[in-house]
Scaffold this active site. Structure first.
Site, short mmCIF file in Angstrom:
data_model
loop_
_atom_site.label_atom_id
_atom_site.label_comp_id
_atom_site.label_asym_id
_atom_site.label_seq_id
_atom_site.Cartn_x
_atom_site.Cartn_y
_atom_site.Cartn_z
N ASP A 13 46.86 12.45 80.48
CA ASP A 13 47.38 11.99 81.57
C ASP A 13 46.57 12.51 82.70
OD1 ASP A 13 49.59 11.22 83.51
OD2 ASP A 13 50.17 13.39 83.61
N ASP A 15 47.49 12.64 86.85
CA ASP A 15 48.20 13.18 88.13
C ASP A 15 49.22 14.19 87.37
OD1 ASP A 15 48.46 13.69 90.73
OD2 ASP A 15 49.72 12.19 90.95
MG MG Z 1 51.30 12.77 85.38
#
Ligand code: MG
Length: 258
Positions: A13, A15
């Site tokens: 992932d 952010d």
């Molecule tokens: Mg995230």
């Protein structure tokens, strides 16, 4: 045994995991480089459809992570490819990057006035969402178009509080159009299937690394891959203990994967 030894492939992932609000997580680039040196395969995955894979790869290189556009899978690209299967014309509510993804997936873009001729409507976050877009999508859906969206997140945490997310826009489109969307980003299976295909590692030797309990960890469990929660985003260790499903591993930061 170090966590990384249990897996050959990782969905990473962005952010809250590699960067937080544009600031790189300390040690993230070094950890990712060490995974690659050890022969692990990586694909970066994000529910944000406002940037293209090429733009995100560029941002990764800026913080010292070696990345090509092929190493990045956005929910926008995943949704565009799913919407394009067997269809030709799309009405899109979303950012310019999503519209480009939809065209690259082989669909023609319908202007608002021609939306009733669309055979699919694609919805994602963009701050310019307005009544005329809602009207165009509603006409398309009542004329029989299918409906796809990147995610159903109700709101986004921002420095000044919560802002409406894709799910809020989608709720308006679904309500007016009388049709429920197929969701293609995390935690739904489409993004995980495309990521696994890109990694080429078996599910039992693959894990997702992310900060979202409902998106990354729940999606990882649904895809029957491992899940590693990092605490650099929104989730706390107490929330991880209470979560269903619980993550397989909890790390303070992605730096601990080195
Ligand atoms: Mg995230």
């Amino acid at each position: 045994m170090p966590v990384a030894d249990s897996y050959d492939g990782f969905l990473i992932d962005l952010d809250g995991t590699v960067w937080v609000g544009g600031e790189p997580v300390p040690g993230a680039a070094a950890a990712l480089a060490s995974l690659r040196r050890a022969g692990r395969r990586l694909v970066f995955v994000t529910n944000d459809s406002r940037s293209s894979a090429a733009e995100l790869a560029g941002r990764l290189r800026e913080i010292g992570v070696d990345a090509d556009p092929e190493d990045v899978l956005t929910a926008g690209a995943v949704t565009a490819r799913a919407a394009a299967r067997g269809r030709r014309r799309a009405y899109v509510i979303g950012a310019p990057a999503l519209k480009r993804e939809v065209e690259e997936a082989g669909l023609d873009l319908c202007p608002p006035a021609g939306a009733a001729g669309a055979d699919t409507v694609v919805v994602a976050l963009h701050p310019g969402f307005d009544y005329s877009e809602l009207r165009a999508a509603t006409r398309a859906l009542h004329a029989g178009a299918s409906l796809f969206a990147t995610n159903r997140e109700p709101s986004l945490p921002m420095p000044d509080g919560h802002w409406p997310g894709t799910g809020a826009i989608l709720a308006a489109v679904e309500f007016a159009g009388g049709r429920r969307a197929t969701i293609c980003g995390k935690p739904e299976h489409e993004l995980f299937e495309q990521a696994l295909a890109r990694l080429g590692t078996p599910a039992e030797r693959t894990a997702i690394v992310g900060d979202g309990l409902r998106s990354d960890i729940a999606g990882g469990a649904g895809a029957r891959i491992g899940s590693i929660l990092v605490l650099t985003g929104n989730a706390t260790r107490a929330e991880a203990d209470e979560a269903d499903p619980v993550p397989d591993h909890v790390l303070e930061s992605i730096a601990e994967l080195a």
